[in-house]
Design an enzyme around this catalytic site. Structure first.
Site, short mmCIF file in Angstrom:
data_model
loop_
_atom_site.label_atom_id
_atom_site.label_comp_id
_atom_site.label_asym_id
_atom_site.label_seq_id
_atom_site.Cartn_x
_atom_site.Cartn_y
_atom_site.Cartn_z
N GLU A 180 21.75 22.86 -7.56
CA GLU A 180 21.69 23.55 -6.28
C GLU A 180 20.24 23.68 -5.81
OE1 GLU A 180 25.69 26.19 -7.24
OE2 GLU A 180 23.83 27.25 -6.73
N CYS A 194 13.60 25.58 -2.12
CA CYS A 194 13.60 26.03 -3.51
C CYS A 194 14.33 25.00 -4.35
CB CYS A 194 14.29 27.39 -3.59
SG CYS A 194 14.47 28.04 -5.27
N CYS A 201 20.01 26.73 -17.64
CA CYS A 201 18.73 27.27 -18.14
C CYS A 201 18.95 27.83 -19.53
CB CYS A 201 18.23 28.37 -17.20
SG CYS A 201 16.60 29.03 -17.65
N CYS A 205 17.78 34.96 -19.37
CA CYS A 205 17.37 36.22 -18.74
C CYS A 205 18.64 36.97 -18.31
CB CYS A 205 16.47 35.95 -17.54
SG CYS A 205 14.90 35.16 -17.98
N CYS A 208 20.01 37.07 -14.60
CA CYS A 208 20.08 35.80 -13.86
C CYS A 208 21.41 35.09 -14.12
CB CYS A 208 18.92 34.90 -14.29
SG CYS A 208 18.89 33.30 -13.45
N GLY A 251 16.88 26.67 -13.77
CA GLY A 251 16.07 26.18 -14.87
C GLY A 251 14.73 26.88 -15.03
N GLU A 252 14.12 26.65 -16.18
CA GLU A 252 12.75 27.07 -16.50
C GLU A 252 11.85 25.86 -16.31
OE1 GLU A 252 9.29 27.86 -17.28
OE2 GLU A 252 10.48 29.68 -17.57
N SER A 283 7.28 28.35 -10.98
CA SER A 283 7.55 29.63 -11.61
C SER A 283 7.86 29.46 -13.09
CB SER A 283 8.74 30.31 -10.91
OG SER A 283 9.05 31.54 -11.52
N SER A 305 7.30 35.31 -13.92
CA SER A 305 8.33 36.35 -13.84
C SER A 305 8.02 37.40 -14.89
CB SER A 305 9.71 35.74 -14.08
OG SER A 305 10.06 34.85 -13.05
N LEU A 306 7.56 38.55 -14.44
CA LEU A 306 7.15 39.61 -15.36
C LEU A 306 8.32 40.56 -15.64
CD1 LEU A 306 4.43 40.11 -16.73
CD2 LEU A 306 3.92 41.77 -14.94
N ASN A 307 8.75 41.29 -14.64
CA ASN A 307 10.03 42.02 -14.64
C ASN A 307 10.12 43.20 -15.61
OD1 ASN A 307 10.96 40.09 -12.77
ND2 ASN A 307 11.55 38.73 -14.43
N ASN A 382 19.73 40.66 -6.99
CA ASN A 382 20.92 40.16 -6.31
C ASN A 382 22.09 40.14 -7.28
OD1 ASN A 382 19.54 39.34 -3.76
ND2 ASN A 382 18.41 38.03 -5.17
N CYS A 425 17.88 34.68 -4.99
CA CYS A 425 17.19 34.62 -6.28
C CYS A 425 18.10 35.10 -7.41
CB CYS A 425 15.93 35.49 -6.20
SG CYS A 425 14.96 35.54 -7.71
#
Length: 451
Positions: A180, A194, A201, A205, A208, A251-252, A283, A305-307, A382, A425
């Site tokens: 996608e 994007c 992935c 996470c 996600c 993906g990473e 990212s 991506s800290l989060n 989201n 996201c």
């Protein structure tokens, strides 16, 4: 007749004979070896077949390839005694410009033809998908491309349009898997594409949706580049010129670093897609060794991506932290960015109600990023099917932002776009019947996720 047979045997077997077979797989062998490109299979002639060749057959053979190393003993007798089968087609978007130029030269054409082809693949609003779209090129060159080149790495499956104008494009790969890509128009004249770097992935996470799929496979350079090219071809007339690329899809990216760096280089080539390096953002969830390599080898922007502001929380919601914890990740950025001029990393911070959105988290975040040239992007969570988390309220996000801003942090808020079509996201992908397991919720956060 005796002389003819003698000449034919010399043609096929003599170590110092001139090989009168034009085939790019041999001439291209040196370049192919450096790029892991496999030459076509070879089939050896039996001795009876060799005896049946005549001077008439030899006379009809194409001339020696002008850019090959063949002849004067460069090829051994075994290779000379073989006739290649049909060559596999080269996927053009998998090559850098330098590689494309060498490939074009291997067929005896001038480097200038490579540049003209490159511009039709990536520039001039053409984004060619077929040999018929190469008007203005040399006819012999176009014929060669029709026989030996492949233009498309993806097939269009579907386009979904969200209420805010965001488009989610589903592309099918040659092996039947689907990825996608999201196109996000903006009222300020910016349009972002994007792109995905993997099918699924492996990072798992917890917030996600893509992570629930697990990793199916990496995408090739061509499959990554084609997303940006195909999306422009499909939607530029509707949404305007594309200005930004973000590697924030499925993906990473840094787990597939070779293909990602090469794809990003193709995207910023000044005679092709011509995106500004600072407008192409890759990212990562925090793969430290690959992050260092990216900063050394690419001029494109980096997002991390800290989060979370503690290892305890990050170990839970981002399992990669168990290998590369916050201290190691942030110290690496401090050291690496100290060597780069005018470069800022973008910290992404998905805000999860009751998990990482307290005032204490805001103050800890200020301390964590000290000494790191950065911007901070606060992202609205989201929701998706099976999600344990809830989005932080807008009011609380604003309060969090204000605490950061008062400490002189450069901070932005990113609201959901495309969420009604699962295009926002953290919403991409389609987990199958078997999904990666959720991690046990720490005791102190059970109330937050169960509320």
């Amino acid at each position: 007749m005796e002389m003819s047979c003698l000449w034919t045997r010399r043609l096929l077997l003599g170590a110092n004979s001139v090989l009168l077979v034009k085939h790019p797989a041999i001439a291209f062998s040196t370049f192919a070896a450096t790029r892991s490109i496999q030459p076509p299979p070879l089939i050896s002639l039996s001795s009876s077949r060799r005896r049946s060749l005549s001077t008439t057959t030899a006379a009809c053979s194409p001339p020696l390839h002008p850019h090959s190393d063949i002849g004067n003993g460069a090829v051994n007798a075994a290779a000379a005694a073989a006739i290649p089968l049909e060559s596999p087609k080269m996927l053009l978007k998998g090559m850098s410009y330098t590689e494309l130029e060498k490939w074009v030269q291997s067929y005896g054409f001038r480097p200038g033809q490579a540049m003209m082809l490159w511009k039709r693949l990536y520039g001039n609003g053409i984004w060619a998908h077929h040999v018929d779209e190469l008007q203005g090129l040399n006819k012999d060159f176009v014929k060669m491309l029709g026989e030996h080149a492949k233009f498309k790495a993806l097939s269009l499956e579907n386009i979904l349009t969200a209420s805010d104008g965001t488009r989610k494009i589903l592309f099918r790969l040659d092996d039947g898997l689907v990825i996608e890509t999201v196109v996000i128009p903006c009222d300020r004249g910016r349009t972002t594409v994007c792109v995905s770097s993997q099918v699924g992935c492996a990072m798992n996470c917890q917030f996600c949706f893509t992570g629930r799929m697990g990793l199916k496979r990496h995408l090739s350079t061509a499959e990554i580049v084609e997303q940006a090219v195909f999306a422009q071809r499909l939607l530029t007339n509707e949404v305007g010129p594309f200005t930004n690329v973000v590697f924030m899809g499925m993906g990473e990216p840094l787990q597939n670093i070779d293909s990602v760096i090469k794809a990003a280089d193709i995207m910023v080539h000044d005679q092709g897609l011509h995106f500004s390096p600072r407008k192409v953002t890759v990212s990562t969830s925090g793969l430290v060794p690959q992050l260092k390599r990216f900063l050394h080898e690419s001029n494109c922007a980096l997002a991390v991506s800290l989060n979370a502001t503690t290892d305890e929380v990050r170990n839970w919601i981002m399992p990669i932290n168990r290998k590369y914890n916050l201290g190691l990740l942030l110290q690496t950025l401090r050291e690496e960015l100290g060597l780069k001029n005018s470069y800022k990393v973008l910290f992404e911070y998905v805000m999860l109600e009751g998990v990482n959105d307290s005032d204490d988290d805001a103050y800890r975040l200020i301390d964590l990023v000290q000494g790191i040239p950065c911007k901070i992007n606060l992202i609205q969570f989201n929701p998706h099917c099976g999600s344990q988390f809830r989005p932080t309220s807008t009011e609380k996000m604003i309060k969090f932002r204000n605490i950061l801003a008062e400490a002189k942090c450069v901070v932005f808020m990113r609201y959901s776009k495309g969420d009604d079509q699962m295009a926002a996201c953290g919403q991409l992908g389609k987990p199958g019947a078997i999904q990666t397991p959720l991690i046990r919720v720490p005791e102190q956060f059970k109330m937050a996720v169960n509320a």
